[in-house]
Design a protein around this motif. Structure first.
Motif, PDB file in Angstrom:
ATOM      1  N   ALA A  47      41.961  33.052  33.493  1.00 39.88           N
ATOM      2  CA  ALA A  47      41.940  34.348  33.197  1.00 39.88           C
ATOM      3  C   ALA A  47      41.215  35.221  34.722  1.00 39.88           C
ATOM      4  N   PRO A  48      41.620  34.909  35.887  1.00 38.63           N
ATOM      5  CA  PRO A  48      40.973  35.032  36.925  1.00 38.63           C
ATOM      6  C   PRO A  48      40.846  36.490  37.266  1.00 38.63           C
ATOM      7  N   GLU A  49      41.673  37.282  36.356  1.00 33.97           N
ATOM      8  CA  GLU A  49      41.753  38.660  36.653  1.00 33.97           C
ATOM      9  C   GLU A  49      40.427  39.442  35.883  1.00 33.97           C
ATOM     10  N   VAL A  50      39.714  38.686  35.101  1.00 34.40           N
ATOM     11  CA  VAL A  50      38.654  38.920  34.214  1.00 34.40           C
ATOM     12  C   VAL A  50      37.474  38.745  34.816  1.00 34.40           C
ATOM     13  N   LEU A  51      37.396  37.710  35.745  1.00 31.78           N
ATOM     14  CA  LEU A  51      36.273  37.369  36.678  1.00 31.78           C
ATOM     15  C   LEU A  51      36.078  38.183  37.730  1.00 31.78           C
ATOM     16  N   LEU A  52      37.347  38.671  38.241  1.00 36.90           N
ATOM     17  CA  LEU A  52      37.521  39.490  39.080  1.00 36.90           C
ATOM     18  C   LEU A  52      36.875  40.960  38.912  1.00 36.90           C
ATOM     19  N   SER A  53      37.131  41.362  37.597  1.00 40.08           N
ATOM     20  CA  SER A  53      36.737  42.647  37.151  1.00 40.08           C
ATOM     21  C   SER A  53      35.017  42.567  36.825  1.00 40.08           C
ATOM     22  N   PHE A  54      34.598  41.635  36.293  1.00 36.15           N
ATOM     23  CA  PHE A  54      32.972  41.366  36.328  1.00 36.15           C
ATOM     24  C   PHE A  54      32.432  41.409  38.064  1.00 36.15           C
ATOM     25  N   TRP A  77      33.783  43.042  40.430  1.00 37.49           N
ATOM     26  CA  TRP A  77      33.664  44.627  40.850  1.00 37.49           C
ATOM     27  C   TRP A  77      32.482  45.395  39.984  1.00 37.49           C
ATOM     28  N   LEU A  78      32.101  44.824  38.836  1.00 40.11           N
ATOM     29  CA  LEU A  78      31.162  45.748  38.217  1.00 40.11           C
ATOM     30  C   LEU A  78      29.777  45.085  38.759  1.00 40.11           C
ATOM     31  N   ALA A  79      29.747  44.124  39.392  1.00 38.72           N
ATOM     32  CA  ALA A  79      28.498  43.311  39.894  1.00 38.72           C
ATOM     33  C   ALA A  79      28.405  44.384  41.201  1.00 38.72           C
ATOM     34  N   GLU A  80      29.361  44.633  42.050  1.00 43.40           N
ATOM     35  CA  GLU A  80      29.176  45.306  43.228  1.00 43.40           C
ATOM     36  C   GLU A  80      28.709  46.839  42.936  1.00 43.40           C
ATOM     37  N   THR A  81      28.942  47.203  41.965  1.00 48.65           N
ATOM     38  CA  THR A  81      28.316  48.642  41.725  1.00 48.65           C
ATOM     39  C   THR A  81      26.904  48.810  42.014  1.00 48.65           C
ATOM     40  N   GLY A  82      26.225  47.636  41.600  1.00 45.14           N
ATOM     41  CA  GLY A  82      24.652  47.489  41.768  1.00 45.14           C
ATOM     42  C   GLY A  82      24.132  48.289  40.468  1.00 45.14           C
ATOM     43  N   CYS A  83      24.893  48.505  39.445  1.00 44.45           N
ATOM     44  CA  CYS A  83      24.324  48.976  38.237  1.00 44.45           C
ATOM     45  C   CYS A  83      24.350  48.057  37.031  1.00 44.45           C
ATOM     46  N   VAL A  84      24.805  46.806  37.628  1.00 47.95           N
ATOM     47  CA  VAL A  84      24.938  45.780  36.568  1.00 47.95           C
ATOM     48  C   VAL A  84      24.116  44.583  36.917  1.00 47.95           C
ATOM     49  N   GLU A  85      23.205  44.177  35.896  1.00 50.38           N
ATOM     50  CA  GLU A  85      22.455  42.899  36.142  1.00 50.38           C
ATOM     51  C   GLU A  85      23.067  41.864  35.295  1.00 50.38           C
ATOM     52  N   PHE A  86      22.743  40.713  35.880  1.00 54.54           N
ATOM     53  CA  PHE A  86      23.334  39.347  35.267  1.00 54.54           C
ATOM     54  C   PHE A  86      22.054  38.477  34.950  1.00 54.54           C
ATOM     55  N   LEU A  87      22.092  38.073  33.699  1.00 55.51           N
ATOM     56  CA  LEU A  87      20.692  37.400  33.266  1.00 55.51           C
ATOM     57  C   LEU A  87      21.068  35.728  33.399  1.00 55.51           C
ATOM     58  N   GLU A 139      24.775  33.229  41.234  1.00 59.81           N
ATOM     59  CA  GLU A 139      24.411  33.511  42.570  1.00 59.81           C
ATOM     60  C   GLU A 139      25.911  33.611  43.246  1.00 59.81           C
ATOM     61  N   GLN A 140      26.314  32.782  43.103  1.00 61.16           N
ATOM     62  CA  GLN A 140      27.660  32.235  43.826  1.00 61.16           C
ATOM     63  C   GLN A 140      28.703  33.159  43.481  1.00 61.16           C
ATOM     64  N   LEU A 141      28.800  33.540  42.314  1.00 58.05           N
ATOM     65  CA  LEU A 141      29.834  34.359  41.952  1.00 58.05           C
ATOM     66  C   LEU A 141      29.474  35.970  42.003  1.00 58.05           C
ATOM     67  N   PHE A 142      28.440  36.425  41.787  1.00 57.48           N
ATOM     68  CA  PHE A 142      28.069  37.737  41.790  1.00 57.48           C
ATOM     69  C   PHE A 142      27.034  38.253  42.791  1.00 57.48           C
ATOM     70  N   GLY A 143      26.619  37.301  43.694  1.00 51.67           N
ATOM     71  CA  GLY A 143      25.853  37.589  44.613  1.00 51.67           C
ATOM     72  C   GLY A 143      24.279  38.017  44.262  1.00 51.67           C
ATOM     73  N   GLN A 144      23.959  37.615  43.153  1.00 50.62           N
ATOM     74  CA  GLN A 144      22.423  38.414  42.781  1.00 50.62           C
ATOM     75  C   GLN A 144      21.876  37.024  41.814  1.00 50.62           C
ATOM     76  N   THR A 145      20.514  37.177  42.103  1.00 48.52           N
ATOM     77  CA  THR A 145      19.662  35.964  41.488  1.00 48.52           C
ATOM     78  C   THR A 145      19.022  36.519  40.136  1.00 48.52           C
ATOM     79  N   PRO A 146      19.462  35.786  39.156  1.00 49.07           N
ATOM     80  CA  PRO A 146      18.876  36.202  37.797  1.00 49.07           C
ATOM     81  C   PRO A 146      17.291  36.332  37.749  1.00 49.07           C
ATOM     82  N   ARG A 147      16.652  37.512  37.412  1.00 50.17           N
ATOM     83  CA  ARG A 147      15.322  37.656  37.223  1.00 50.17           C
ATOM     84  C   ARG A 147      14.743  37.707  35.845  1.00 50.17           C
ATOM     85  N   VAL A 148      15.910  37.714  34.906  1.00 51.30           N
ATOM     86  CA  VAL A 148      15.484  37.549  33.477  1.00 51.30           C
ATOM     87  C   VAL A 148      15.997  36.659  32.779  1.00 51.30           C
ATOM     88  N   PHE A 149      15.599  35.703  31.553  1.00 50.05           N
ATOM     89  CA  PHE A 149      16.047  34.772  31.036  1.00 50.05           C
ATOM     90  C   PHE A 149      16.475  35.049  29.653  1.00 50.05           C
TER      91      PHE A 149
END
Lengths: 403, 433
Positions: free
Chosen positions: A82-89, A91-101, A130-140
Motif C-alpha cells: 500500500a505505497p499510497e499510505v506510506l506516501l500520505s504519511f 506528506w504529513l511528515a513534510e508539514t512539520g507538525c508531525v513527530e515520529f517516535l 530517518e530514511q522515510l520521513f527525514g527526521q530523527t526520533p527524539r522520543v521513545f
C-alpha cells in the motif's frame, strides 16, 4: 496551560499462516491474509484518517500537532502492498507538525529478553524513520507501552532520546496526576510522559458504547474535560491505536466528525494548545520521580505484561525463541535472521493469551487462529522449522569455537 | 421463584436400568427439575414394571425404589419393550456389574444408537403401543405442558397433545442423521419430522443440532431453542501407579462406541500420521461397535497394528484406569449432538481434542478442535500435546476447571422459561380465537 499531546500507534503484524508439523517449506507468513487486512485497514482507517489529519494541520496552520509511532514491520508492508499510505504519511511528515517516535522495528518484547537485540531493533527503526520521513526520533515508546525503570535507564544511556512514554497506571502514580511530567527512577535527563488513560479510552474504547452515560461524545464535551485540567497539569497525553479511527470505531460512529471538530473546541480556550511529545518534554520540567520496578503496559485492565507473558504457553514460546538468538545470528543467513525477528512480533504471543478465554472472550484483533492453543501450536511448529534451518547451517559450517 | 406450571413428560428410564445417553440426560435433567421444585409427572417406559409394583398406569412415587429422593417429580410407569437406541443383544448385557464409579461411561452411557439395520419391525409396533398407553395415563392427569424426549416418544406425545390440547415441547438429543449419516431410516425420519412440526417448541442440545433441524427437517428457526446439557460427574477413582500396566509410551485414547458416528477411521488415519513423526506413542481404542473388526483390519493395513490396542468395551474401574494412563483423549466424531465424553475425560485430568462437528465444541473452550476429516490437523495437534508439556498442562488444567460450568440446574431453569413462553403463547392463541 493544558497541552493536548496526541500520539497514535500504527502497527500491523506479519501473521503466520497455518503451519503443521508436516510442512517442509519455510514460508511462514500468510501474505494473502496480511495483504488483505492491510488493504482493509488502509481503506477504513489509514487513508481517510491521514487525509483528515493533513486537512486539520493545514486548516489550523501549525496549531494542530500530532505524533505517530509506526512499526518497522508495518512500514515494510506498506511499501510492498500500500505505497499510497506510506506516501500520505510522508506528506504529513513534510508539514512539520508531525513527530515520529522510535520503537523496536519488530514491535517486539526484546526489551524484556535481550538487551542487544533490543538495541539493534531500536537502531533499525530510527534509521528507517530517518530514511522515510527525514527526521530523527527524539522520543521513545516501547511495544504496547511496556515500561519499567530498567528500560528507562537503558533508553537514557542510548543518549539520543529526550523522553519516553508509558501508561499512567494508577498504582504507579498513587495520588499524583498523569498530566504532569516526571523523571524515571534512575535517570537524570530523560523525561517520562504518562498516558491519560481515562480521556484516551473515552475516545479509543468508549466512544461508540451506547451504554456509556456520556454517549454520544461530542468534541465540545471532550474539550470541557481537557479544560478542567487547566491549572492542574501540563499536558493531557492522549495515546491510542491509530486504528481507533475507522477500524475500532467505525466511520458511522461519527469518530471522524468528532476528530474534525476537536481542534476548534480545544483551541477555543486560550490556555490550551497542541504539542508533540518532544515539545511537551522540552516545554515542561519534571515534577517528581516515578518508580516502576515491574513492567507495566497499556493492555487490558491489568495494565501489565500478562497479555503476552501471562501463561506457560507464552513463556515457553518466547523463552525458546530467544534461546535461538546466538544460533540464528551465527548462521549469517539474512533470511533466517529476518524470519526469527518477525517471530518476535508481540502479536504472536498476544494470540496465545488464555485470560478470559474460557469465558468465551477471545483476545483477537485479527487473530489468525481461533484459540490460544492453536496459536501456540502453530508458532511452535514454525519455530521447530526455524531450528532445523539453524541445524542445517551448523552441519554445513562447523562452529570453529567448538574445535 | 414460583414454578407453577405442571409438566407431563414422556421420557426414558434412568440408569442403571438402561444404558444410553438419553436415559442419562433424562435422569440428570429430572433430578435438577426436582431440585428447582418443578411439578413434573414423568411417564416412564419400563421393561420390568413389577419392580415398581404396578403395571401400566401405576401411580406410585418412584422415590422409595429409586436412590434419588424425588419431591416434586412423580412417576407413572408404562410397561413397554421400548429401549432408547439400544440394539437388542448388543449392549443389554454390558451394563451388568458395571455399577461402580465410572461405570456409566462411554460405551455404556453413550451407547446411543442403532444403525438403520437394527430397527426391527416390532420396534415401531412398540412405539405405537407406548403411544396408546400414554394417552390412557395422561387422561387421569392434569398438566399444562407436554415434554417429550426423542423420536420414540413423539407418536405418544402427539397423541397426548391431540387428546389434551396441551402445548407440546419436544427435545431432540440426537437425530437420525447423527446416528446413521446419510443412510437414514425413512420411517424414523418421518416420525422425527412429524413430531418436530407438531410441537410448539423444539429444544435441541446444541446449535449444531439446531442447524440440522432447521436444514434437514425444515423446522422454522424461531421454534427451535438450544439448551445445553448439564453433566453429573462420578468421582474418578485414582489408582496407585503400581496397579496400572507399565507405561513406556505416550498414550492417546479413543473411548466410545466404534461406529461410523464416532469416527474411528479418522482416529486411525491420524494415528498413522503421528507415527511418521514420533515413535514413543500408543493408541488405545476402548469400546465396541459394528466397526470394531473393520478398525482392527484398518490398523493392520495402515501398518500400525503394533501401535494400536483394542480393549473392547471397558467397564467400571477399567475406564478410570484408561483415563489415568492417557495423555490425550480424542473424540473424532463425525456428528455429535452434544458429547459428554470429553468433559468426563477432563474430569479425569486428561486434555481433549474434539471434532468441530459436535455440540460440545461450541461451548467448551479449553480444548483443541479440528474438523473430523482433517487428518493432518488432528495429527499435528496430537503431536503438539504429546511433545509440549506446557500445552498439555494448560489444556488439562483449564479444561478441568471449565467442566464445572455445565450444570443441569441451569438447563432445567432454561427449560422452565421455555415452558412459560410456550404456555403463555398457547393461552394467548386460545383467548384470541
Amino acid at each position: 496551560m493544558a497541552s493536548v499531546c496526541f500520539y497514535f500507534q500504527v502497527h500491523q503484524p506479519y501473521r503466520l499462516r497455518p503451519f503443521t508439523i508436516f510442512e517442509t517449506g519455510n514460508d511462514y507468513f500468510d501474505d494473502f491474509k496480511n495483504n488483505e487486512i492491510l488493504r482493509k485497514v488502509a481503506g477504513k482507517c489509514y487513508l481517510p484518517a491521514n487525509a483528515l489529519m493533513l486537512d486539520l494541520i493545514e486548516r489550523y496552520a501549525g496549531q494542530f500537532k500530532i505524533a505517530y509511532s509506526i512499526t518497522g514491520v508495518l512500514l515494510e508492508q506498506l511499501r510492498q502492498a500500500a505505497p499510497e499510505v506510506l506516501l500520505s504519511f510522508q506528506w504529513l511528515a513534510e508539514t512539520g507538525c508531525v513527530e515520529f517516535l522510535a520503537e523496536t522495528y519488530y514491535h517486539s518484547l526484546s526489551s524484556l529478553f535481550s538487551p542487544d537485540e533490543f538495541a539493534h531493533q531500536v537502531q533499525m527503526h530510527v534509521e528507517t524513520i530517518e530514511q522515510l520521513f527525514g527526521q530523527t526520533p527524539r522520543v521513545f515508546r516501547n511495544t504496547e507501552l511496556i515500561y519499567n525503570d530498567v528500560l528507562a535507564e537503558r533508553i537514557e544511556q542510548m543518549g539520543s532520546f529526550d523522553a519516553i512514554l508509558a501508561e499512567g497506571v494508577d498504582t504507579v502514580l498513587g495520588y499524583r496526576s498523569c498530566n504532569y511530567i516526571y523523571r524515571p527512577n534512575g535517570c537524570r535527563r530523560l523525561k517520562l510522559l504518562l498516558k491519560n488513560y481515562r480521556l484516551s479510552d473515552d475516545i479509543a474504547f468508549r466512544f461508540s458504547n451506547r451504554r456509556w452515560n456520556q454517549w454520544p461524545l461530542c468534541a465540545e464535551t471532550f474539550a470541557r474535560w481537557i479544560n478542567a485540567v487547566n491549572g492542574n497539569g501540563f499536558a493531557v497525553n492522549l495515546f491510542m491505536d491509530y486504528e481507533t479511527f475507522g477500524e475500532h470505531q467505525w466511520e458511522d460512529t461519527g469518530i471522524f466528525e468528532f476528530l474534525r471538530k476537536l481542534p476548534e473546541e480545544i483551541l477555543r480556550h486560550p490556555d490550551n494548545d497542541f504539542k508533540t511529545p518532544s515539545q511537551v518534554a522540552s516545554a515542561y520540567e519534571a515534577v517528581g520521580t516515578i518508580d516502576v520496578p515491574h513492567p507495566i503496559s497499556w493492555a487490558d485492565t491489568e495494565r501489565d505484561i500478562s497479555a503476552w507473558l501471562g501463561n506457560a504457553l507464552q513463556q515457553n514460546a518466547i523463552a525458546e525463541l530467544y534461546q535461538l538468538e546466538q544460533r540464528v545470528k551465527q548462521t549469517g543467513d539474512a533470511a533466517l535472521l529476518s524470519d526469527w525477528r518477525k517471530l518476535q512480533i508481540s502479536d504472536h504471543f498476544y494470540y496465545m493469551c488464555t485470560k478470559y478465554f474460557a469465558d468465551g472472550d477471545v483476545h483477537k484483533y485479527f487473530n489468525p487462529f481461533n484459540s490460544p492453543y492453536d496459536s501456540y501450536i502453530n508458532f511452535m511448529n514454525v519455530m521447530d522449522n526455524l531450528k532445523t534451518r539453524c541445524l542445517m547451517h551448523e552441519k554445513l559450517k562447523p562452529d570453529l569455537t567448538m574445535v | 421463584m414460583n414454578r407453577a406450571l405442571r409438566t407431563f413428560m414422556l421420557g426414558w428410564e434412568f440408569p442403571p436400568y438402561i444404558s444410553g445417553g438419553l436415559g442419562t440426560a433424562c435422569y440428570g435433567l429430572t433430578k435438577a427439575m426436582d431440585r428447582l421444585g418443578m411439578q413434573v409427572v414423568f411417564a416412564l417406559p419400563m421393561a420390568e414394571p413389577m419392580r415398581f409394583g404396578g403395571g401400566a398406569g401405576g401411580r406410585q412415587k418412584a422415590a422409595c425404589e429409586h436412590p434419588y429422593p424425588f419431591r416434586t417429580v412423580e412417576f407413572r410407569t408404562i410397561a413397554s419393550a421400548l429401549r432408547p437406541y439400544v440394539p437388542a443383544g448388543q449392549f443389554a448385557g454390558s451394563r451388568q456389574g458395571g455399577k461402580g464409579p465410572g461405570a456409566a461411561h462411554a460405551g455404556s452411557r453413550r451407547s446411543a444408537h442403532i444403525s438403520s439395520a437394527h430397527y426391527g419391525s416390532d420396534l415401531f409396533a412398540a412405539v405405537e403401543q407406548y403411544a396408546q398407553k400414554a394417552v390412557e395415563i395422561a387422561r387421569h392427569e392434569s398438566f399444562d405442558i407436554l415434554h417429550a424426549h426423542d423420536w420414540m416418544t413423539f407418536p405418544a406425545a402427539m397423541a397426548v397433545a391431540g387428546a389434551s390440547g396441551a402445548p407440546l415441547v419436544v427435545q431432540v438429543h440426537s437425530t437420525e442423521f447423527d446416528r446413521s449419516g446419510e443412510h437414514v431410516n425413512q420411517q424414523v425420519y418421518d416420525i422425527e419430522r412429524a413430531g418436530m412440526h407438531a410441537a410448539d417448541k423444539v429444544i435441541t442440545v446444541s446449535h449444531y443440532t439446531r442447524n440440522i433441524i432447521l436444514h434437514r427437517y425444515g423446522v422454522p428457526g424461531e421454534k427451535v431453542e438450544v439448551v445445553y446439557n448439564g453433566v453429573e460427574y462420578d468421582q474418578p477413582a485414582a489408582f496407585p501407579v503400581e496397579t496400572l500396566p507399565v507405561k513406556t509410551d505416550k498414550i492417546v485414547l479413543f473411548l466410545g462406541r466404534i461406529t461410523m458416528q464416532k469416527g474411528p477411521e479418522y482416529f486411525l488415519r491420524a494415528a498413522s500420521r503421528v507415527l511418521e513423526k514420533m515413535d514413543n506413542v500408543k493408541f488405545i481404542m476402548a469400546g465396541s461397535g459394528d466397526l470394531l473388526y473393520q478398525s482392527v483390519e484398518m490398523a493392520a493395513e495402515l501398518g500400525i497394528g503394533h501401535k494400536v490396542l483394542f480393549t473392547r468395551f471397558l467397564r467400571g474401574t477399567d475406564v478410570d484406569k484408561a483415563y489415568q494412563m492417557a495423555d490425550l483423549y480424542v473424540m473424532p466424531s463425525v456428528s455429535e449432538p452434544f458429547g459428554i465424553a470429553p468433559l468426563e475425560a477432563l474430569r479425569h485430568n486428561v486434555p481433549v481434542l474434539i471434532s468441530k462437528q459436535s455440540g460440545i465444541s461450541e461451548i467448551l473452550h479449553s480444548a483443541l478442535k479440528v474438523d473430523f476429516w482433517d487428518i493432518d490437523q488432528m495429527a499435528d495437534k496430537i503431536i503438539a500435546v504429546l511433545q509440549r508439556p506446557p500445552l498439555h498442562q494448560a489444556l488439562r488444567d483449564n479444561g478441568a476447571s471449565e467442566t464445572s460450568k455445565f450444570r443441569w440446574e441451569d438447563s432445567a431453569a432454561r427449560i422452565y422459561d421455555i415452558y412459560e413462553t410456550t404456555f403463555n403463547a398457547a393461552q394467548a392463541a386460545v383467548s384470541g380465537r
